[in-house]
Design a protein around this motif. Sequence first.
Motif, PDB file in Angstrom:
ATOM      1  N   LEU A 179       0.838  -1.204   0.000  1.00 45.44           N
ATOM      2  CA  LEU A 179       0.000   0.000   0.000  1.00 45.44           C
ATOM      3  C   LEU A 179       0.866   1.244   0.000  1.00 45.44           C
ATOM      4  N   ARG A 180       0.385   2.250  -0.650  1.00 49.28           N
ATOM      5  CA  ARG A 180       0.967   3.587  -0.517  1.00 49.28           C
ATOM      6  C   ARG A 180      -0.209   4.541  -0.337  1.00 49.28           C
ATOM      7  N   TRP A 181      -0.229   5.183   0.809  1.00 48.66           N
ATOM      8  CA  TRP A 181      -1.341   6.035   1.166  1.00 48.66           C
ATOM      9  C   TRP A 181      -0.784   7.433   1.377  1.00 48.66           C
ATOM     10  N   GLU A 182      -1.090   8.306   0.442  1.00 42.45           N
ATOM     11  CA  GLU A 182      -0.489   9.632   0.455  1.00 42.45           C
ATOM     12  C   GLU A 182      -1.555  10.673   0.785  1.00 42.45           C
ATOM     13  N   TYR A 183      -1.414  11.309   1.942  1.00 39.32           N
ATOM     14  CA  TYR A 183      -2.338  12.380   2.334  1.00 39.32           C
ATOM     15  C   TYR A 183      -1.763  13.715   1.877  1.00 39.32           C
ATOM     16  N   SER A 184      -2.606  14.497   1.217  1.00 38.89           N
ATOM     17  CA  SER A 184      -2.155  15.828   0.815  1.00 38.89           C
ATOM     18  C   SER A 184      -2.629  16.898   1.788  1.00 38.89           C
ATOM     19  N   SER A 185      -3.726  16.632   2.512  1.00 37.67           N
ATOM     20  CA  SER A 185      -4.212  17.571   3.529  1.00 37.67           C
ATOM     21  C   SER A 185      -5.022  16.813   4.581  1.00 37.67           C
ATOM     22  N   PRO A 186      -5.143  17.277   5.807  1.00 36.68           N
ATOM     23  CA  PRO A 186      -4.502  18.481   6.332  1.00 36.68           C
ATOM     24  C   PRO A 186      -3.032  18.242   6.709  1.00 36.68           C
ATOM     25  N   ILE A 187      -2.617  16.997   6.848  1.00 38.86           N
ATOM     26  CA  ILE A 187      -1.216  16.714   7.177  1.00 38.86           C
ATOM     27  C   ILE A 187      -0.599  15.972   6.000  1.00 38.86           C
ATOM     28  N   LYS A 188       0.385  16.598   5.372  1.00 35.39           N
ATOM     29  CA  LYS A 188       1.033  15.989   4.221  1.00 35.39           C
ATOM     30  C   LYS A 188       1.881  14.814   4.707  1.00 35.39           C
ATOM     31  N   SER A 189       1.459  13.613   4.352  1.00 38.71           N
ATOM     32  CA  SER A 189       2.164  12.437   4.865  1.00 38.71           C
ATOM     33  C   SER A 189       1.967  11.247   3.929  1.00 38.71           C
ATOM     34  N   ILE A 190       2.820  10.251   4.093  1.00 41.34           N
ATOM     35  CA  ILE A 190       2.740   9.048   3.262  1.00 41.34           C
ATOM     36  C   ILE A 190       2.904   7.821   4.163  1.00 41.34           C
ATOM     37  N   VAL A 191       1.993   6.887   4.028  1.00 43.91           N
ATOM     38  CA  VAL A 191       2.132   5.599   4.715  1.00 43.91           C
ATOM     39  C   VAL A 191       2.481   4.557   3.661  1.00 43.91           C
ATOM     40  N   LEU A 192       3.524   3.797   3.924  1.00 43.29           N
ATOM     41  CA  LEU A 192       3.934   2.723   3.021  1.00 43.29           C
ATOM     42  C   LEU A 192       3.807   1.389   3.745  1.00 43.29           C
ATOM     43  N   VAL A 193       3.159   0.443   3.093  1.00 39.31           N
ATOM     44  CA  VAL A 193       3.095  -0.922   3.620  1.00 39.31           C
ATOM     45  C   VAL A 193       3.669  -1.815   2.531  1.00 39.31           C
ATOM     46  N   HIS A 194       4.776  -2.471   2.865  1.00 42.59           N
ATOM     47  CA  HIS A 194       5.436  -3.291   1.842  1.00 42.59           C
ATOM     48  C   HIS A 194       6.265  -4.371   2.533  1.00 42.59           C
ATOM     49  N   ALA A 195       6.141  -5.579   2.042  1.00 38.10           N
ATOM     50  CA  ALA A 195       6.877  -6.716   2.592  1.00 38.10           C
ATOM     51  C   ALA A 195       6.702  -6.819   4.111  1.00 38.10           C
ATOM     52  N   GLY A 196       5.483  -6.553   4.568  1.00 40.89           N
ATOM     53  CA  GLY A 196       5.174  -6.700   5.989  1.00 40.89           C
ATOM     54  C   GLY A 196       5.657  -5.556   6.863  1.00 40.89           C
ATOM     55  N   ILE A 197       6.243  -4.538   6.272  1.00 38.78           N
ATOM     56  CA  ILE A 197       6.752  -3.405   7.060  1.00 38.78           C
ATOM     57  C   ILE A 197       5.873  -2.178   6.816  1.00 38.78           C
ATOM     58  N   VAL A 198       5.483  -1.520   7.910  1.00 41.73           N
ATOM     59  CA  VAL A 198       4.669  -0.307   7.814  1.00 41.73           C
ATOM     60  C   VAL A 198       5.538   0.892   8.177  1.00 41.73           C
ATOM     61  N   LYS A 199       5.558   1.889   7.306  1.00 42.16           N
ATOM     62  CA  LYS A 199       6.324   3.109   7.571  1.00 42.16           C
ATOM     63  C   LYS A 199       5.462   4.323   7.264  1.00 42.16           C
ATOM     64  N   ARG A 200       5.684   5.397   8.040  1.00 41.77           N
ATOM     65  CA  ARG A 200       4.982   6.635   7.743  1.00 41.77           C
ATOM     66  C   ARG A 200       6.010   7.761   7.642  1.00 41.77           C
TER      67      ARG A 200
END
Lengths: 218, 207
Positions: free
Chosen positions: B72-93
């Motif tokens: 998964l790649r979840w990219e928020y543009s507002s109100p908080i510009k952020s990206i969550v990546l889920v790949h190979a069992g690892i979650v990162k923001r």
Amino acid sequence: MRGYLYIATIFCGLALVHCAHPMPHPQDTATLNPEATMRCLSIYPSTPVRAVHKIDATLPYNGYASFIGVTELFPLANRIKVVLLSVEGVVLFDAEFQGSETKINIALSPLNHEDFIQGLLGDIRFLFLPPTGRVTASQVREDGHCVCAWSDGVRKTEIQTGPKAVIRARPGPKRLAREAVLDHPRPDGLFSEMSLTVKGVGGYTLTFELLETEKPSD
Amino acid sequence: MPKALKKAGMLVAACLFCMLVSGWTEDLKSIQKTMSGVQSISADVVQKKHLKILSKPLSSQGHFLYQAPDSLRWEYSSPIKSIVLVHAGIVKRYVWKENGFIEDTSVKLEAVRIVMGQISKWFQGRFEDNTDFTGVIKPGDPFRIVLTPRNDTIKGFITEVVITFSQTPGVVSAIEIIEQQGTSTVLEFHGVVLNHPIPERLFENVQ
């Protein structure tokens, strides 16, 4: 365990401060000026208000975290509700504080840790509620801004008005526990930007950016 | 084309669509089989957070990328510009700070990890073999699946999840996560593009 403590440290507060220019210490022997006291207290909201903030936490060991915070203030009732959410909208913490009473509605681990709850409560009170205890100093400076101090017998709180309001909490004469800088005041008694620095081991800085406000119905 | 033939053609098309739709929603196994045909999704997301304390929901906008089986790649543009990546069992923001994205350590919180991990399972149609939720089909238009948590950890912050499907078989149009204390999160997916190749690097890092 270290990871747990690290994450717990992330959440050890909710408040605002930001270091600006140095604030002269009001002397305890200074003449009390009621006008200065009123102006110092005017940095706090006087009517009920609800605020949504973007909160950025700068943590020890180069840690960093962002949250959404919803705070509802009822200044006259000394009541505060607070909800902390992750960016994805997961409610991490939901609680109400009135006087010395605390009601926790939701506290996901590790935010259910007593240290976190007490730290959060302390930060919120520091930022949004006037100091407790007696006024020990209040004066209007030559530049027209005011400096005031309160003492509850244990802790001293200093307030400085100005282009940026500053609040400092001192557990001792030379020690600084919390420092907040409030910038861009608004008519509703809130500030558009705030930062809070908590000093000491495991210290952290929280910056608050006001996203939206509402007027509570009750 | 004669009118009667045109009508007959439309009737056949309608019947075929009904057969297709009713077939894939028969049971959880059929749903998973249909959804396994969705290898990637690209969509705009509107997130509405309903809180008892607020009179109107908190709204967030962003973009969502999914690649089977669990990226998964979840990219928020507002109100908080952020990206969550889920790949190979690892979650990162990652959160935008002044001039670039920096890693946000709070994503290590269990509740956030659980939700992000579950979303990729829901997009795979893994409702039957999901050890964390029990799925129940709610027929109708729109067609829905209601998930209730099985374990106490998840019950601690999620009461129910309602997944709403679009007219296209196997495609999720909305996810509602119902929490405690009158709180819920609604994720609406718009402009959905299916099975378009997505570079793997987009799930590995923010650039």
